[in-house]
Motif scaffolding. Sequence first.
Motif, mmCIF file in Angstrom:
data_model
loop_
_atom_site.group_PDB
_atom_site.id
_atom_site.type_symbol
_atom_site.label_atom_id
_atom_site.label_comp_id
_atom_site.label_asym_id
_atom_site.label_seq_id
_atom_site.Cartn_x
_atom_site.Cartn_y
_atom_site.Cartn_z
ATOM 1 N N TYR A 65 50.609 24.302 34.197
ATOM 2 C CA TYR A 65 50.399 24.253 35.639
ATOM 3 C C TYR A 65 49.723 25.519 36.165
ATOM 4 C CZ TYR A 65 51.357 23.960 40.604
ATOM 5 O OH TYR A 65 51.206 23.941 41.959
ATOM 6 N N THR A 66 50.113 26.673 35.647
ATOM 7 C CA THR A 66 49.563 27.939 36.129
ATOM 8 C C THR A 66 48.047 27.971 35.989
ATOM 9 O OG1 THR A 66 51.599 29.137 35.654
ATOM 10 C CG2 THR A 66 49.588 30.441 35.777
ATOM 11 N N CYS A 67 47.531 27.501 34.888
ATOM 12 C CA CYS A 67 46.080 27.544 34.678
ATOM 13 C C CYS A 67 45.345 26.340 35.246
ATOM 14 C CB CYS A 67 45.766 27.653 33.191
ATOM 15 S SG CYS A 67 46.219 29.258 32.504
ATOM 16 N N HIS A 68 46.000 25.202 35.303
ATOM 17 C CA HIS A 68 45.285 23.977 35.675
ATOM 18 C C HIS A 68 45.502 23.518 37.109
ATOM 19 C CE1 HIS A 68 43.470 22.969 31.839
ATOM 20 N NE2 HIS A 68 44.555 23.476 31.265
ATOM 21 N N SER A 69 46.317 24.215 37.870
ATOM 22 C CA SER A 69 46.561 23.749 39.231
ATOM 23 C C SER A 69 45.554 24.330 40.203
ATOM 24 C CB SER A 69 47.975 24.116 39.684
ATOM 25 O OG SER A 69 48.111 25.510 39.713
ATOM 26 N N ASP A 70 45.339 23.592 41.263
ATOM 27 C CA ASP A 70 44.490 24.070 42.347
ATOM 28 C C ASP A 70 45.373 24.851 43.307
ATOM 29 O OD1 ASP A 70 42.251 22.749 41.369
ATOM 30 O OD2 ASP A 70 42.784 20.905 42.400
ATOM 31 N N TYR A 71 44.913 25.996 43.686
ATOM 32 C CA TYR A 71 45.712 26.846 44.549
ATOM 33 C C TYR A 71 45.255 26.710 45.987
ATOM 34 C CZ TYR A 71 47.996 28.545 40.503
ATOM 35 O OH TYR A 71 48.742 28.599 39.361
ATOM 36 N N HIS A 72 45.689 25.644 46.596
ATOM 37 C CA HIS A 72 45.462 25.422 48.019
ATOM 38 C C HIS A 72 46.651 24.649 48.552
ATOM 39 C CE1 HIS A 72 44.276 21.295 47.026
ATOM 40 N NE2 HIS A 72 43.425 21.794 46.168
ATOM 41 N N MET A 73 46.607 24.275 49.799
ATOM 42 C CA MET A 73 47.777 23.686 50.464
ATOM 43 C C MET A 73 48.357 22.493 49.702
ATOM 44 S SD MET A 73 47.977 22.374 54.337
ATOM 45 C CE MET A 73 49.431 22.697 55.269
ATOM 46 N N PRO A 104 34.783 20.620 36.738
ATOM 47 C CA PRO A 104 34.644 21.857 35.951
ATOM 48 C C PRO A 104 35.797 22.817 36.253
ATOM 49 C CG PRO A 104 32.563 21.276 37.002
ATOM 50 C CD PRO A 104 33.610 20.352 37.565
ATOM 51 N N PHE A 105 36.183 23.563 35.237
ATOM 52 C CA PHE A 105 37.278 24.514 35.381
ATOM 53 C C PHE A 105 36.830 25.652 36.288
ATOM 54 C CE2 PHE A 105 40.302 27.765 34.042
ATOM 55 C CZ PHE A 105 41.469 27.019 34.005
ATOM 56 N N PRO A 106 37.485 25.860 37.427
ATOM 57 C CA PRO A 106 37.037 26.896 38.363
ATOM 58 C C PRO A 106 37.487 28.293 37.936
ATOM 59 C CG PRO A 106 38.941 25.761 39.256
ATOM 60 C CD PRO A 106 38.596 25.079 37.955
ATOM 61 N N ASN A 107 36.605 29.246 38.104
ATOM 62 C CA ASN A 107 36.954 30.637 37.787
ATOM 63 C C ASN A 107 38.138 31.120 38.611
ATOM 64 O OD1 ASN A 107 34.804 30.639 36.045
ATOM 65 N ND2 ASN A 107 33.553 32.041 37.239
ATOM 66 N N LEU A 111 40.825 33.966 37.889
ATOM 67 C CA LEU A 111 40.817 35.169 38.723
ATOM 68 C C LEU A 111 42.107 35.370 39.500
ATOM 69 C CD1 LEU A 111 37.143 35.026 39.993
ATOM 70 C CD2 LEU A 111 38.116 36.563 38.267
ATOM 71 N N GLN A 112 42.913 34.318 39.633
ATOM 72 C CA GLN A 112 44.188 34.501 40.330
ATOM 73 C C GLN A 112 45.032 35.565 39.638
ATOM 74 O OE1 GLN A 112 46.907 31.220 40.111
ATOM 75 N NE2 GLN A 112 46.221 30.676 38.060
ATOM 76 N N CYS A 140 33.714 31.397 33.532
ATOM 77 C CA CYS A 140 34.487 32.145 32.529
ATOM 78 C C CYS A 140 34.422 31.433 31.179
ATOM 79 C CB CYS A 140 35.943 32.287 32.963
ATOM 80 S SG CYS A 140 36.192 33.217 34.490
ATOM 81 N N THR A 141 34.412 30.105 31.227
ATOM 82 C CA THR A 141 34.441 29.299 30.011
ATOM 83 C C THR A 141 33.119 29.315 29.247
ATOM 84 O OG1 THR A 141 33.936 27.326 31.320
ATOM 85 C CG2 THR A 141 36.257 27.770 30.832
ATOM 86 N N GLU A 142 32.062 29.929 29.832
ATOM 87 C CA GLU A 142 30.817 30.063 29.079
ATOM 88 C C GLU A 142 31.021 30.986 27.885
ATOM 89 O OE1 GLU A 142 27.242 30.903 31.339
ATOM 90 O OE2 GLU A 142 27.950 29.609 32.971
#
Length: 155
Positions: A65-73, A104-107, A111-112, A140-142
Amino acid sequence: FGFLVLAPLALTFVIDANMAQAKDPEFCGSCHLMQPKLADIRNPESDNLAAIHTQRGFIQHEQCYTCHSDYHMFGTATTKMRGMKHLWADLFHEGQTMATLYTPFPNSNCLQCHNGKRRFEENVMHSDILADLKSNKTACTECHDNLHPKQPGEE
C-alpha cells in the motif's frame, strides 16, 4: 431509524475495517498472482527494490500500500478499487499470468519518502535530473526497473 441511521453507520465501520485490512501485504499476497511479489519482499537475498526497501526497514508496515497507493483525499478508495479490478481480472480472465499497473507509476509515490533526503538529492545520478524527477518528466522507473521479480511475459 435503524434502517436510515444505524445501517449506514454500520456499513461505514465495516468498509473502514475492510479498507484497513486491505492495506496488509497478506491481503495482496492472498491472490496467487501476487504471491511471488510477497515472497520476494520477504526474501533477504532479493536484490529487487521493493525487497530492499522492506528488508532494510525503510517501509515497516503496509509495504504494498505504501508504494502503490495514491496520496490524495480518496487515495485509499481508488487504490483498493484498482486492487479489486486486479482481483476481477484474475478470477474471470483465464490465462492471466501477471497483474499490470493501470496507470504509469508516479514519481510522487517514490518522492513521498525520498524527496528532501540528502542521500537522494545529492546522489550524482539524481542531481542532474532532480527537477525532471520531481516534475515526473523523467520516471524513477527508467533507471530503477528492478522493482519486483519479473513474471512470465514481462521484459
